[in-house]
Design a protein around this motif. Structure first.
Motif, PDB file in Angstrom:
ATOM      1  N   GLU A 140       1.738  -2.207   0.748  1.00 35.31           N
ATOM      2  CA  GLU A 140       1.735  -1.518   2.041  1.00 35.31           C
ATOM      3  C   GLU A 140       0.588  -2.016   2.913  1.00 35.31           C
ATOM      4  O   GLU A 140       0.759  -2.247   4.113  1.00 35.31           O
ATOM      5  CB  GLU A 140       1.641  -0.010   1.824  1.00 35.31           C
ATOM      6  CG  GLU A 140       2.911   0.552   1.189  1.00 35.31           C
ATOM      7  CD  GLU A 140       2.819   2.023   0.858  1.00 35.31           C
ATOM      8  OE1 GLU A 140       3.862   2.635   0.626  1.00 35.31           O
ATOM      9  OE2 GLU A 140       1.694   2.564   0.811  1.00 35.31           O
ATOM     10  N   ALA A 141      -0.577  -2.198   2.273  1.00 33.92           N
ATOM     11  CA  ALA A 141      -1.725  -2.713   3.013  1.00 33.92           C
ATOM     12  C   ALA A 141      -1.390  -4.098   3.561  1.00 33.92           C
ATOM     13  O   ALA A 141      -1.726  -4.425   4.707  1.00 33.92           O
ATOM     14  CB  ALA A 141      -2.950  -2.777   2.104  1.00 33.92           C
ATOM     15  N   ALA A 142      -0.706  -4.902   2.761  1.00 27.94           N
ATOM     16  CA  ALA A 142      -0.345  -6.245   3.203  1.00 27.94           C
ATOM     17  C   ALA A 142       0.659  -6.192   4.349  1.00 27.94           C
ATOM     18  O   ALA A 142       0.607  -7.003   5.275  1.00 27.94           O
ATOM     19  CB  ALA A 142       0.218  -7.055   2.041  1.00 27.94           C
ATOM     20  N   ALA A 143       1.568  -5.211   4.281  1.00 22.79           N
ATOM     21  CA  ALA A 143       2.550  -5.062   5.354  1.00 22.79           C
ATOM     22  C   ALA A 143       1.841  -4.709   6.659  1.00 22.79           C
ATOM     23  O   ALA A 143       2.170  -5.232   7.727  1.00 22.79           O
ATOM     24  CB  ALA A 143       3.573  -3.981   5.005  1.00 22.79           C
ATOM     25  N   ILE A 144       0.846  -3.832   6.574  1.00 20.86           N
ATOM     26  CA  ILE A 144       0.085  -3.471   7.772  1.00 20.86           C
ATOM     27  C   ILE A 144      -0.729  -4.671   8.252  1.00 20.86           C
ATOM     28  O   ILE A 144      -0.892  -4.899   9.441  1.00 20.86           O
ATOM     29  CB  ILE A 144      -0.837  -2.263   7.479  1.00 20.86           C
ATOM     30  CG1 ILE A 144       0.021  -1.013   7.271  1.00 20.86           C
ATOM     31  CG2 ILE A 144      -1.816  -2.036   8.612  1.00 20.86           C
ATOM     32  CD1 ILE A 144      -0.762   0.211   6.885  1.00 20.86           C
ATOM     33  N   ASP A 145      -1.220  -5.472   7.294  1.00 18.22           N
ATOM     34  CA  ASP A 145      -2.007  -6.654   7.656  1.00 18.22           C
ATOM     35  C   ASP A 145      -1.149  -7.751   8.281  1.00 18.22           C
ATOM     36  O   ASP A 145      -1.690  -8.721   8.799  1.00 18.22           O
ATOM     37  CB  ASP A 145      -2.723  -7.210   6.417  1.00 18.22           C
ATOM     38  CG  ASP A 145      -4.077  -6.539   6.198  1.00 18.22           C
ATOM     39  OD1 ASP A 145      -4.559  -5.883   7.135  1.00 18.22           O
ATOM     40  OD2 ASP A 145      -4.640  -6.681   5.106  1.00 18.22           O
ATOM     41  N   GLY A 146       0.173  -7.609   8.176  1.00 16.55           N
ATOM     42  CA  GLY A 146       1.024  -8.582   8.859  1.00 16.55           C
ATOM     43  C   GLY A 146       1.888  -9.439   7.965  1.00 16.55           C
ATOM     44  O   GLY A 146       2.397 -10.466   8.407  1.00 16.55           O
ATOM     45  N   CYS A 147       2.046  -9.070   6.697  1.00 14.20           N
ATOM     46  CA  CYS A 147       2.898  -9.842   5.793  1.00 14.20           C
ATOM     47  C   CYS A 147       4.339  -9.363   5.878  1.00 14.20           C
ATOM     48  O   CYS A 147       4.600  -8.168   5.824  1.00 14.20           O
ATOM     49  CB  CYS A 147       2.423  -9.687   4.345  1.00 14.20           C
ATOM     50  SG  CYS A 147       0.931 -10.582   3.960  1.00 14.20           S
ATOM     51  N   ARG A 148       5.273 -10.328   5.966  1.00 16.38           N
ATOM     52  CA  ARG A 148       6.677 -10.000   5.803  1.00 16.38           C
ATOM     53  C   ARG A 148       6.939  -9.911   4.301  1.00 16.38           C
ATOM     54  O   ARG A 148       6.145 -10.417   3.494  1.00 16.38           O
ATOM     55  CB  ARG A 148       7.547 -11.091   6.428  1.00 16.38           C
ATOM     56  CG  ARG A 148       7.273 -11.315   7.900  1.00 16.38           C
ATOM     57  CD  ARG A 148       7.885 -10.201   8.747  1.00 16.38           C
ATOM     58  NE  ARG A 148       7.628 -10.453  10.167  1.00 16.38           N
ATOM     59  CZ  ARG A 148       6.545 -10.024  10.796  1.00 16.38           C
ATOM     60  NH1 ARG A 148       5.632  -9.327  10.168  1.00 16.38           N
ATOM     61  NH2 ARG A 148       6.387 -10.282  12.079  1.00 16.38           N
ATOM     62  N   PHE A 166      -6.631   3.322   2.681  1.00 18.92           N
ATOM     63  CA  PHE A 166      -5.881   4.050   1.663  1.00 18.92           C
ATOM     64  C   PHE A 166      -6.816   4.818   0.722  1.00 18.92           C
ATOM     65  O   PHE A 166      -7.976   4.465   0.545  1.00 18.92           O
ATOM     66  CB  PHE A 166      -5.043   3.082   0.828  1.00 18.92           C
ATOM     67  CG  PHE A 166      -3.920   2.450   1.580  1.00 18.92           C
ATOM     68  CD1 PHE A 166      -2.631   2.955   1.477  1.00 18.92           C
ATOM     69  CD2 PHE A 166      -4.131   1.353   2.395  1.00 18.92           C
ATOM     70  CE1 PHE A 166      -1.586   2.380   2.170  1.00 18.92           C
ATOM     71  CE2 PHE A 166      -3.098   0.761   3.089  1.00 18.92           C
ATOM     72  CZ  PHE A 166      -1.822   1.274   2.972  1.00 18.92           C
ATOM     73  N   ASP A 215       2.745  -3.971  11.178  1.00 16.58           N
ATOM     74  CA  ASP A 215       1.690  -4.860  11.671  1.00 16.58           C
ATOM     75  C   ASP A 215       1.724  -5.013  13.183  1.00 16.58           C
ATOM     76  O   ASP A 215       0.783  -5.549  13.774  1.00 16.58           O
ATOM     77  CB  ASP A 215       1.806  -6.236  11.001  1.00 16.58           C
ATOM     78  CG  ASP A 215       3.152  -6.882  11.259  1.00 16.58           C
ATOM     79  OD1 ASP A 215       4.178  -6.258  10.918  1.00 16.58           O
ATOM     80  OD2 ASP A 215       3.182  -7.992  11.810  1.00 16.58           O
ATOM     81  N   GLU A 246       0.465   0.479  -2.909  1.00 11.94           N
ATOM     82  CA  GLU A 246      -0.426   0.495  -1.742  1.00 11.94           C
ATOM     83  C   GLU A 246      -0.876  -0.905  -1.347  1.00 11.94           C
ATOM     84  O   GLU A 246      -1.114  -1.172  -0.170  1.00 11.94           O
ATOM     85  CB  GLU A 246      -1.673   1.346  -2.018  1.00 11.94           C
ATOM     86  CG  GLU A 246      -1.416   2.831  -2.033  1.00 11.94           C
ATOM     87  CD  GLU A 246      -1.060   3.326  -3.417  1.00 11.94           C
ATOM     88  OE1 GLU A 246      -0.734   2.471  -4.282  1.00 11.94           O
ATOM     89  OE2 GLU A 246      -1.103   4.540  -3.637  1.00 11.94           O
ATOM     90  N   LEU A 247      -1.010  -1.793  -2.338  1.00  8.20           N
ATOM     91  CA  LEU A 247      -1.417  -3.160  -2.009  1.00  8.20           C
ATOM     92  C   LEU A 247      -0.372  -3.819  -1.131  1.00  8.20           C
ATOM     93  O   LEU A 247      -0.691  -4.527  -0.183  1.00  8.20           O
ATOM     94  CB  LEU A 247      -1.594  -3.985  -3.283  1.00  8.20           C
ATOM     95  CG  LEU A 247      -2.839  -3.710  -4.111  1.00  8.20           C
ATOM     96  CD1 LEU A 247      -2.939  -4.702  -5.249  1.00  8.20           C
ATOM     97  CD2 LEU A 247      -4.071  -3.798  -3.240  1.00  8.20           C
ATOM     98  N   TYR A 271      -7.215  -6.161  -2.149  1.00 10.86           N
ATOM     99  CA  TYR A 271      -6.539  -7.205  -2.910  1.00 10.86           C
ATOM    100  C   TYR A 271      -7.498  -7.716  -3.980  1.00 10.86           C
ATOM    101  O   TYR A 271      -8.511  -8.336  -3.655  1.00 10.86           O
ATOM    102  CB  TYR A 271      -6.108  -8.343  -1.989  1.00 10.86           C
ATOM    103  CG  TYR A 271      -5.393  -7.868  -0.740  1.00 10.86           C
ATOM    104  CD1 TYR A 271      -4.270  -7.046  -0.832  1.00 10.86           C
ATOM    105  CD2 TYR A 271      -5.836  -8.211   0.526  1.00 10.86           C
ATOM    106  CE1 TYR A 271      -3.616  -6.593   0.293  1.00 10.86           C
ATOM    107  CE2 TYR A 271      -5.185  -7.762   1.669  1.00 10.86           C
ATOM    108  CZ  TYR A 271      -4.083  -6.951   1.542  1.00 10.86           C
ATOM    109  OH  TYR A 271      -3.443  -6.491   2.668  1.00 10.86           O
ATOM    110  N   ALA A 278      -5.745 -10.131   7.441  1.00 12.22           N
ATOM    111  CA  ALA A 278      -4.851  -9.902   8.588  1.00 12.22           C
ATOM    112  C   ALA A 278      -5.086 -10.937   9.677  1.00 12.22           C
ATOM    113  O   ALA A 278      -4.137 -11.415  10.311  1.00 12.22           O
ATOM    114  CB  ALA A 278      -5.075  -8.497   9.142  1.00 12.22           C
TER     115      ALA A 278
END
Lengths: 360, 274
Positions: B169-177, A82, A74, B166-167, A88, A100
């Motif tokens: 991973e998408a969240a990780a890219i979005d900024g989730c720890r 993807f 991030d 992938e969900l 989600y 985000a």
């Protein structure tokens, strides 16, 4: 100028397996780079390393001049779309797109503005309050792109984004992607196994095989001047004909089975008698019923595609498969033996040992 | 055609018998709870009798009923919450982190569930006595957590596996720890599993009798143990026993009804892929 994305000697190993072997690659700011190759060539791994989803075994990844090799996904200033959209399912389209931004505590009106703008660009304003689950593939793909856009990243990463769509929608989304890139002007790294996507979208194509770069170049370069047999066989449809032969002069190749001599447009390096692979694009084999035909082909199947007819068969007196692509309707040639002449512009000569193109 | 009809008839007869088998005891229990002790023996299974609320009145206004009810609720709810909390984290760990023996653990946890509770009653009593956990609600809660955890982990493991990586991973890219990914992405998506596990855990913690009988005393008794007190040296107080049993059956019924809606809504929520 600072590159948008730069890979410096990047290697990825899973245990003993080397998936990506010391790759260096630089995408200029705003450039649209397409990584293309068969499945297992390492293209997705490269993308995932740029995204930070996969660690780098060796080497460095730079984004806008900053070393991000050890930086969390991030904080790399990237957004990724993807293959299966990865929306989600428990959030509405608007929540998906703004997730985000809410995490970084962006002000509400700013979020609303950005989501509204992205939705307008993508034509999904009417979906914002819906859940993504009931939407069609194309709409979900747009939502996924919207989620990437609202983050206003420096780099867009696409992992085979169109491969779950049907052919018609894929063509439409391809055009939209091209327009979107033109409009946003952001550095984009796009992974696909579809050469049509690669040829139509890319500023430069990176062709990969077994974790190594085979060639980097504009679509025209990789099509007209393929560096080796792999690139020549991968780019272009139908696939290039590959015939075994040997040099008889610096500008002449003989095919052993048929005895045919093919004159080259340019002289090549190499001694007489050197074994080569002669690559001829199907478009370069031209119907010639006259006595000066260079090759003779036994046509087995004629595929009529509307503007062209693709002839599949073998060379006469040989079992080497050849394909010819003729303009117009030639369905009647199936089962017949025909004469062909060769357009030298479509002929390539490759070293039989190394596979390198000897002309270019 | 006739064959098919005959088959259909056989099926209906079989299903009806099964339904009677299931509903029959509950019906008898409910009917008996409205009968006086005398009626219980004179009317048999008959529907025709003058119903009385006497049993319910006696049971509910008994001085200890409130305490037993509170005990049962505390044990049931707390055990369920702890089981779900530990279960979802363990399931996530098993599904997502790679470590030695992961697969083995994932598939053998369920084997613990095959041990009958009566078998562990004596060892548990000895250990719990040693640790001074007998006659306390905490002891009972711990036991029910231990008993229910394997099934819960196994159940939720399957649900976590169905959440596309992938969900996350998408969240990780979005900024989730990692913790945020777990709380905001994974947990909402395995809600049907959590609901199913909650039904299962609560039902066992609420209804369990043998271990509760062994591990509780006058003040920590749960309702099923209290019900057994109506079986006395001088006879069984059928009316009161059935009245209390009917009351005991109500909370799990209501809870299951509520939670089951979550399960169903989750099942229809659909896949992530196109």
């Amino acid at each position: 100028m600072i590159a948008g994305v730069e890979l410096i000697n990047v290697t990825k190993r899973f245990g003993e397996n080397t998936i990506v072997d010391s790759i260096s690659l630089s995408a200029a700011a705003g450039e649209f780079i397409v990584l293309v190759g068969a499945s297992g060539c390492g293209k997705s791994t490269i993308l995932r390393m740029i995204a930070g989803l996969e660690s780098v075994t060796k080497g460095q990844i730079m984004i806008k001049g900053r070393d991000v090799t050890q930086v969390r996904p991030d904080e790399r200033d990237i957004a990724m779309v993807f293959q299966n959209y990865a929306l989600y399912p428990h959030m509405s389209v608007a929540e998906n797109m703004s997730f985000a931004l809410t995490l970084t505590r962006t002000p509400k009106d700013e979020i609303k503005r950005r989501v509204g703008e992205a939705a307008r660009i993508l034509g999904i304003e009417q979906l914002l309050e819906r859940k993504p689950k009931a939407r069609s593939g194309g709409q979900r793909q747009r939502v996924a792109m919207g989620r990437a856009i609202v983050r206003e990243p420096s780099v867009f990463l696409f992992d085979e984004p169109l491969s779950n769509l049907d052919a018609k929608l894929r063509a439409q989304m391809r055009v939209e992607l091209a327009l979107l890139h033109k409009r946003l002007g952001k550095t984009t790294v796009y992974v696909t196994h579809d050469q049509v996507e690669a040829m139509t979208l890319a500023d430069r194509i990176v062709i990969l095989d077994r974790g190594a770069i085979q060639q980097i170049g504009s679509p025209a370069e990789v099509f007209n001047r393929p560096r080796n047999v792999f690139v020549a066989g991968f780019i272009g449809s139908p696939v290039m004909n590959m015939l075994k032969g040997y040099l008889v002069a610096e500008d002449s190749v003989e095919l052993p089975d048929t005895g045919a001599r093919i004159k080259l447009s340019l002289p090549v390096r190499g001694a007489t008698g050197k074994p080569v692979v002669l690559g001829i694009r199907p478009q370069g084999l031209i119907l010639n019923e006259g006595p000066d035909a260079v090759l003779h082909m036994q046509v087995k199947v004629a595929e009529y595609l509307g503007t062209e007819t693709v002839l599949n068969g073998t060379l006469a007196n040989s079992d080497e498969a050849v394909t010819s692509s003729l303009n117009g309707e030639h369905g009647g040639l199936a089962g017949k033996q025909i004469g062909l002449s060769i357009d030298p512009a479509h002929v390539h000569v490759f070293d039989a040992g190394t596979g390198l193109n000897l002309i270019h | 055609m006739n064959d098919q009809r005959a088959l259909l008839a056989v099926r209906y007869v079989a299903l009806t018998l099964l339904a009677i088998l299931c509903v029959g005891p509950i019906l008898v229990m409910t009917l008996t709870s409205f009968k006086t002790q005398a009626q219980t023996f004179t009317t048999g299974l008959s529907f025709f009798f003058a119903p009385t609320m006497e049993n319910y009145r006696d049971v509910i206004f008994d001085s200890s009923f409130g305490r037993y009810l509170v005990n049962s609720l505390i044990v049931g709810i707390v055990a369920t919450l702890i089981t779900l909390l530990l279960g979802c984290m363990a399931a996530y760990g098993l599904a997502r982190f790679s470590f030695a023996g992961r697969k083995t653990i994932a598939y053998t946890t369920l084997m613990l569930r095959t041990v009958p509770l009566a078998v562990i009653a004596v060892p548990v009593f000895m250990i719990w006595s040693d640790w001074r956990l007998t006659n306390s609600l905490l002891g009972l809660i711990l036991l029910y957590v231990a008993v229910n955890l394997p099934f819960t982990i196994w159940l939720l493991y399957g649900f976590v596996l169905q959440v596309p990586v992938e969900l996350e991973e998408a969240a990780a890219i979005d900024g989730c720890r990692p913790w945020k990914i777990f709380l905001r992405i994974v947990l909402p998506l395995i809600r049907p599993g959590l609901a199913a596990a909650a039904i299962f855990t609560f039902r066992i913690a609420w209804n369990e009798f043998i271990l509760a009988l062994v591990l509780t005393d006058r003040s920590t008794r749960t309702l099923p143990v209290a019900a057994s007190l109506f079986v006395t040296d001088i006879g069984v107080e059928w009316g009161k026993l059935m009245a209390l049993a009917s009351l005991i059956a109500l909370p799990p019924l209501a809870f299951t009804f509520l939670a089951a809606r979550q399960v169903i809504s989750g099942l229809t929520a659909g896949a992530v892929k196109g």
